[in-house]
Design a protein around this motif. Structure first.
Motif, PDB file in Angstrom:
ATOM      1  N   ASP A 100       0.796  -1.280  -0.070  1.00  0.00           N
ATOM      2  CA  ASP A 100       0.142  -0.033   0.016  1.00  0.00           C
ATOM      3  C   ASP A 100       0.771   1.177   0.066  1.00  0.00           C
ATOM      4  N   ASP A 101       0.299   2.517  -0.124  1.00  0.00           N
ATOM      5  CA  ASP A 101       0.996   3.657  -0.240  1.00  0.00           C
ATOM      6  C   ASP A 101       1.293   4.223   1.173  1.00  0.00           C
ATOM      7  N   LYS A 117       4.092  12.372   1.643  1.00  0.00           N
ATOM      8  CA  LYS A 117       4.124  10.759   1.950  1.00  0.00           C
ATOM      9  C   LYS A 117       3.718  10.362   3.252  1.00  0.00           C
ATOM     10  N   LYS A 151       5.129  -0.018   2.079  1.00  0.00           N
ATOM     11  CA  LYS A 151       5.916   0.035   1.081  1.00  0.00           C
ATOM     12  C   LYS A 151       7.349  -0.094   1.262  1.00  0.00           C
ATOM     13  N   GLU A 177      12.707   5.865  -3.147  1.00  0.00           N
ATOM     14  CA  GLU A 177      11.925   6.083  -3.969  1.00  0.00           C
ATOM     15  C   GLU A 177      12.348   5.779  -5.415  1.00  0.00           C
TER      16      GLU A 177
END
Length: 386
Positions: free
Chosen positions: A200-201, A228, A269, A334
């Motif tokens: 998931d984010d 974020k 993540k 990222e």
């Protein structure tokens, strides 16, 4: 053969207790000694009903809540354990248990989680965090820690063989005691952390909220990255400070059950970790879920996480315990996340299983017992000749 296992203190079920649990599985017939035993009903299940032989500190006033304040008495407490009838003494030590008194006919193997942190290289940090770096109380604390260092160094001579929980701790053992040690990584119950590929984010951090865990750095860093999401699991004395730093993009959940923690570890993540740990069980648990780790590049993390230089990376490192460095680590992750696969994270975590720990520990002990027996036979033969 009579076996004694000595543990510092039993007050919670954490990393060192998970090592003790495997020792007891390996030697179920062993007798168990600890300065105090204040485990609650559910927490003590890993002892499987085994009786714990405690020291006089167990009965001192307020010992259940303030056992750490009796640290100056703990060297004397462990020296009062009568272990003279045991053949093998196995100590699990991050403080005082390695200081038990043994004789020349006994084999003492000490598994060291760390030499006493607050007495050696982390003394100044602990004193400042405890408000004991100045004044009369500070002088008393420094004098006590000086005495503790002398005792700790002297009692290292009573250990026949040292085991370290990481190369990082092996270097500390050499620095403090000038003794070689063999590394056996501690057990991590990776089977309890099921692999989960879909993410998931959100990012996750989870720990006790105490100063050296640096949870406040992580929270402050994400507050400066409002795009974020961060989930924070844990509780402790730093909770107020951490809440003060939290932005709208940060969810602070406090203490949660293992089920909730594992669920978030599986879906995150990446797991963010800013402490300089001796080993770092939590980062292995995250990888067992297939979750990459963003970690401070010092201490045991360098041994449990494969960085971007690896052909099969499982995380990224940041260089300093600062807000800017944490932010840089997240940005680096990222930009490089496509190189880090959940499958490789799981594969790396599987090298730290309880089964591997028990096999390695048993092989080491058997080897040293055989060597000790052979030495005794040679001594007896020499005596007969004389």
């Amino acid at each position: 053969m009579k076996i004694a296992i000595v543990h510092d203190w039993l007050t919670t079920y954490a990393g060192s207790e998970k090592v003790l649990e495997q020792m007891l599985e390996l030697f179920p017939e062993a007798d168990l000694f600890s300065t105090v035993d204040f485990l609650s009903g559910k927490e003590r299940e890993f002892l499987r009903g085994k009786e714990v032989h405690t020291s006089f500190i167990q009965k001192l006033p307020l010992a259940k809540k303030k056992y750490r304040q009796y640290l100056p008495l703990m060297p004397m407490a462990v020296e009062q354990f009568d272990l003279s009838s045991y053949d093998l003494i196995l100590s699990s030590s991050h403080a005082v248990s390695k200081g038990v008194i043994t004789g020349p006919g006994q084999l003492h193997i000490s598994y060291v989680h760390s030499p006493i942190r607050y007495a050696w290289d982390l003394q100044h940090q602990y004193l400042k965090e405890s408000g004991l770096h100045k004044g009369l109380k500070g002088m008393a604390a420094k004098w006590m820690l000086s005495r503790m260092r002398m005792w700790d160094y002297r009692t290292s001579n009573g250990v026949d063989h040292f085991l370290a929980n990481s190369d990082f701790i092996a270097s500390r053992i050499w620095k403090v005691y000038r003794r070689e040690s063999q590394v056996i990584y501690p057990p991590v119950n990776v089977s309890a952390f099921a692999y989960h590929e879909a993410k998931d984010d959100f990012y996750l951090t989870a720990s006790r909220m105490v100063p050296y865990k640096k949870m406040d750095l992580i929270v402050e860093a994400f507050s400066k990255m409002p795009d974020k999401k961060l989930v924070v699991i844990g509780d402790g004395p730093d909770m107020v400070k951490i809440r003060e730093h939290a932005g709208d993009n940060i969810q602070i959940m406090g203490y949660q059950s293992d089920e909730v923690l594992i669920d978030h570890m599986q879906r995150a993540k990446a797991f963010v970790f800013a402490a300089e740990e001796d080993f770092g069980i939590t980062v292995v648990e995250a990888q067992a879920c297939g979750t990459p780790v963003i970690a401070y590049g010092r201490g045991g993390s360098l041994e449990t996480i494969k960085g971007l230089r690896s052909s099969e990376p499982t995380g990224v490192f940041f260089e300093e315990q600062t807000v800017d460095s944490v932010m840089a680590g997240v940005q680096r992750y990222e930009s490089e996340s496509r190189r880090i696969s959940p499958a490789n994270c799981r594969k790396n975590a599987m090298t730290f299983t309880p089964e591997f720990f028990k096999r390695s520990l048993k092989a080491f002990i058997d080897e040293k017992l055989d060597a000790s027996t052979s030495s005794d036979h040679r001594a007896q033969e020499m005596f007969r000749v004389l």
